[in-house]
Design a protein around this motif. Structure first.
Motif, PDB file in Angstrom:
ATOM      1  N   LYS A 113       0.123  10.244  16.961  1.00  0.00           N
ATOM      2  CA  LYS A 113      -1.007   9.825  17.810  1.00  0.00           C
ATOM      3  C   LYS A 113      -2.304  10.582  17.477  1.00  0.00           C
ATOM      4  CE  LYS A 113       1.853   8.426  21.789  1.00  0.00           C
ATOM      5  NZ  LYS A 113       3.050   8.232  20.983  1.00  0.00           N
ATOM      6  N   ILE A 114      -2.589  10.718  16.193  1.00  0.00           N
ATOM      7  CA  ILE A 114      -3.836  11.383  15.785  1.00  0.00           C
ATOM      8  C   ILE A 114      -4.665  10.479  14.879  1.00  0.00           C
ATOM      9  CG2 ILE A 114      -3.072  13.797  16.048  1.00  0.00           C
ATOM     10  CD1 ILE A 114      -2.443  13.765  13.020  1.00  0.00           C
ATOM     11  N   GLU A 115      -4.495   9.159  15.058  1.00  0.00           N
ATOM     12  CA  GLU A 115      -5.191   8.221  14.166  1.00  0.00           C
ATOM     13  C   GLU A 115      -6.712   8.415  14.185  1.00  0.00           C
ATOM     14  OE1 GLU A 115      -2.778   5.549  16.486  1.00  0.00           O
ATOM     15  OE2 GLU A 115      -3.220   4.040  14.982  1.00  0.00           O
ATOM     16  N   ALA A 116      -7.264   8.474  15.414  1.00  0.00           N
ATOM     17  CA  ALA A 116      -8.726   8.495  15.524  1.00  0.00           C
ATOM     18  C   ALA A 116      -9.309   9.727  14.833  1.00  0.00           C
ATOM     19  CB  ALA A 116      -9.145   8.469  16.992  1.00  0.00           C
ATOM     20  N   MET A 117      -8.593  10.832  14.955  1.00  0.00           N
ATOM     21  CA  MET A 117      -9.087  12.087  14.408  1.00  0.00           C
ATOM     22  C   MET A 117      -8.813  12.203  12.909  1.00  0.00           C
ATOM     23  SD  MET A 117      -8.085  15.648  16.195  1.00  0.00           S
ATOM     24  CE  MET A 117      -8.603  15.058  17.795  1.00  0.00           C
ATOM     25  N   CYS A 118      -7.663  11.688  12.506  1.00  0.00           N
ATOM     26  CA  CYS A 118      -7.184  11.944  11.138  1.00  0.00           C
ATOM     27  C   CYS A 118      -7.615  10.882  10.134  1.00  0.00           C
ATOM     28  CB  CYS A 118      -5.664  12.066  11.158  1.00  0.00           C
ATOM     29  SG  CYS A 118      -4.931  12.186   9.522  1.00  0.00           S
ATOM     30  N   SER A 139       0.844  -1.174   0.000  1.00  0.00           N
ATOM     31  CA  SER A 139       0.000   0.000   0.000  1.00  0.00           C
ATOM     32  C   SER A 139       0.894   1.243   0.000  1.00  0.00           C
ATOM     33  CB  SER A 139      -0.881  -0.068   1.243  1.00  0.00           C
ATOM     34  OG  SER A 139      -1.694   1.037   1.294  1.00  0.00           O
ATOM     35  N   GLY A 140       0.722   2.084  -1.011  1.00  0.00           N
ATOM     36  CA  GLY A 140       1.641   3.200  -1.185  1.00  0.00           C
ATOM     37  C   GLY A 140       1.627   4.191  -0.046  1.00  0.00           C
ATOM     38  N   ASP A 141       0.445   4.373   0.561  1.00  0.00           N
ATOM     39  CA  ASP A 141       0.328   5.462   1.524  1.00  0.00           C
ATOM     40  C   ASP A 141       0.652   5.032   2.954  1.00  0.00           C
ATOM     41  OD1 ASP A 141      -1.819   3.892   2.036  1.00  0.00           O
ATOM     42  OD2 ASP A 141      -3.290   5.506   2.002  1.00  0.00           O
ATOM     43  N   LEU A 142       1.415   3.964   3.114  1.00  0.00           N
ATOM     44  CA  LEU A 142       1.778   3.548   4.482  1.00  0.00           C
ATOM     45  C   LEU A 142       2.579   4.625   5.210  1.00  0.00           C
ATOM     46  CD1 LEU A 142       2.469  -0.216   3.824  1.00  0.00           C
ATOM     47  CD2 LEU A 142       0.874   0.694   5.526  1.00  0.00           C
ATOM     48  N   ILE A 143       3.296   5.452   4.450  1.00  0.00           N
ATOM     49  CA  ILE A 143       4.014   6.545   5.116  1.00  0.00           C
ATOM     50  C   ILE A 143       3.014   7.443   5.847  1.00  0.00           C
ATOM     51  CG2 ILE A 143       4.030   8.039   3.030  1.00  0.00           C
ATOM     52  CD1 ILE A 143       6.762   7.880   5.762  1.00  0.00           C
ATOM     53  N   GLY A 144       1.844   7.611   5.266  1.00  0.00           N
ATOM     54  CA  GLY A 144       0.816   8.431   5.912  1.00  0.00           C
ATOM     55  C   GLY A 144       0.363   7.819   7.218  1.00  0.00           C
ATOM     56  N   SER A 145       0.041   6.532   7.196  1.00  0.00           N
ATOM     57  CA  SER A 145      -0.437   5.918   8.443  1.00  0.00           C
ATOM     58  C   SER A 145       0.683   5.857   9.475  1.00  0.00           C
ATOM     59  CB  SER A 145      -1.050   4.547   8.186  1.00  0.00           C
ATOM     60  OG  SER A 145      -0.099   3.639   7.703  1.00  0.00           O
ATOM     61  N   ALA A 146       1.938   5.701   9.023  1.00  0.00           N
ATOM     62  CA  ALA A 146       3.059   5.706   9.974  1.00  0.00           C
ATOM     63  C   ALA A 146       3.162   7.072  10.661  1.00  0.00           C
ATOM     64  CB  ALA A 146       4.366   5.377   9.240  1.00  0.00           C
ATOM     65  N   LEU A 147       3.071   8.135   9.871  1.00  0.00           N
ATOM     66  CA  LEU A 147       3.193   9.485  10.436  1.00  0.00           C
ATOM     67  C   LEU A 147       2.055   9.777  11.409  1.00  0.00           C
ATOM     68  CD1 LEU A 147       4.139  11.444   7.184  1.00  0.00           C
ATOM     69  CD2 LEU A 147       5.645  11.004   9.127  1.00  0.00           C
TER      70      LEU A 147
END
Ligand code: ZN
Length: 478
Positions: free
Chosen positions: A407-412, A394-402
């Motif tokens: 620590k803004i997963e739930a919001m972002c 998945s190309g956008d794993l850098i996004g989920s890593a960042l």
């Protein structure tokens, strides 16, 4: 003179596949790092390479940037896993990017053994900032954030672009940045955008002011100096108040406690997605009240103006500082009690920041929040997306890593998944300005490169003395 720089890189040169002829430009590999060659990959002379891991670790330890931080040896049980990601990443990187003679070299890994994460993963220039070390540095706490192995790989791909793209050389940082506006709710890809000199100039003007008082220019903040948001004046003010309170604790206790509470309250108001604060219209009254108490109780009888104390706190020559200030600032500060002087000075800088924002709107017809700049951070993100896609991941794993790191997963994550508009972030001084926006950008870029992941590095813009994108004070890029 350098025709390739004004063409799309795809038309510039042959790819550096094995067996392809070496770049014929005589500047390539002539012993001096040249940023402007006709090659499709950076000059081999711009890299410090290492024969083995021990050499890289020794180099780092003796580097002034290392600041005495201990490293962990390659025998550390955590080393092998990260090195495997880095090796896999380097192989994929070479398959998606032209790298020239660098292909023959190994990218080294150095683990840094510190208890609290500062930069996570980063790359480093040499002491003169004129070459990039072919190594990735990883702080051990970074490995405890809960990233998956693929997310760690995506971060390695990001760092590889910082290193191979020479992002740690200030001129490259400058010449990569493209300033533009994104009208409506559009989000054009930054790497495609022509640089708008007018927007760049406004950004520069704003950044100089923000460098003094921090990125928050809200009217409601009036002249409250804030520390830790990128402003020298705010940081100097905090030092001065702390020193005064240490010297005369009793008269300062109550007023300093009130100031601290107010500042903490404001800083805690910063929204996780964009760093903005939303203050009540009554805030300026409270601010003046708190600062007046500080003057009458803690700074009673203190002589010397805010310029004097700023020079002291920042360890710079007072006459030089005073001479560098505008008549407007001097009028607002000289002859005033120290706290009042700071208040006036900070308020003035914020007024100018808002003025720049208004002029941006006049120039572009869009709100200040639509100002964009493509930076080496975004370039590294885009490159990571391409590399991950080439691996079939998945190309956008850098996004989920960042997003996890912040620590803004739930919001972002719902915004990213829903293709929703995401604020760019108010802290434009920092190229890491808004993690969630970057995650959204990575998702869109992943859609773009799906099926054709070869990465084309945006060509460096011409060198000229109006480029303004100063490298952050931090030397390394995470
Ligand atoms: Zn980065």
């Amino acid at each position: 003179m350098v025709p390739c720089l004004v063409m799309l890189a795809s038309g510039c040169s042959t790819e550096a596949d094995p067996g392809e002829p070496r770049c014929a430009d005589p500047l390539y590999g002539n012993g001096t790092c040249d940023l402007d060659t006709s090659c499709s990959y950076p000059d081999i002379d711009c890299f410090l390479t290492f024969d083995d891991q021990a050499s890289a670790q020794t180099w780092w330890t003796s580097n002034a940037f290392a600041a005495g931080q201990p490293t962990a040896p390659a025998s550390d049980p955590r080393f092998a896993n990260v090195k495997a990601a880095l090796d896999e990443g380097w192989t994929a990187y070479k398959a998606t990017h032209d790298v020239g003679d660098l292909a023959a070299h190994e990218v080294q890994l150095v683990l840094i053994n510190i208890p609290t994460m500062r930069l996570g993963a980063f790359v480093s220039p040499t002491a003169g900032r004129d070459k990039a070390a072919l190594a990735v540095f990883v702080e051990l706490p970074f490995l405890s954030v809960g990233l998956t192995q693929d997310e760690i790989l995506s971060v390695m791909m990001h760092e590889l672009e910082h290193a191979v793209g020479l992002h740690v050389i200030p001129a490259v940082t400058e010449r990569t940045a493209r300033f533009y506006s994104a009208p409506g709710t559009s989000e054009p890809f930054g790497g495609d955008q022509p640089d708008n000199a007018g927007i760049r100039s406004l950004y520069k003007e704003w950044t100089v002011r923000a460098g003094n008082v921090g990125y928050l220019g809200d009217t409601e903040l009036a002249g409250l100096p804030l520390y830790g948001i990128g402003g020298s004046l705010g940081d100097a003010f905090a030092k001065i108040v702390a020193a005064r309170a240490a010297a005369t604790p009793a008269p300062c206790a109550a007023s300093k406690a009130r100031l601290d509470a107010l500042e903490t309250q404001v800083l805690n108001l910063r929204a996780p997605l964009d760093g903005s604060v939303n203050l009540a219209s009554t805030a300026p009254t409270t601010i003046v009240d708190v600062l007046n108490q500080l003057t009458s109780e803690c700074f009673m009888g203190v002589t010397g103006d805010a310029i004097h104390f700023t020079a002291l706190a920042l360890a710079i020559d007072e006459a030089t500082l005073r001479g560098s200030l505008s008549a407007e600032v001097r009028t607002a500060v000289e002859g005033k009690a120290v706290i009042a002087g700071f208040y006036n000075w900070v308020a003035l800088e914020r007024t100018h920041m808002r003025d720049v924002q208004t002029r941006f709107q006049t120039l572009t017809g869009t709100a200040w929040g639509r100002l964009r700049y493509f930076s080496t951070e975004e370039a590294a993100d885009d490159s990571s997306v391409s590399s991950m896609a080439a691996l079939g991941l998945s190309g956008d794993l850098i996004g989920s890593a960042l997003v996890k790191l912040e620590k803004i997963e739930a919001m972002c994550q719902p915004l990213v998944d829903g293709g929703q508009p995401i604020p760019y972030g108010e802290n434009l001084i920092d190229t890491h300005h808004a993690t969630c926006w970057r995650a959204g950008n990575a998702r869109r870029f992943a859609d773009r490169v799906a099926g054709a992941p070869r990465y084309t590095r945006p060509p460096l813009l011409p060198a000229d003395d109006t480029r303004v994108f100063a490298l952050p004070a931090e030397f390394v890029m995470n």
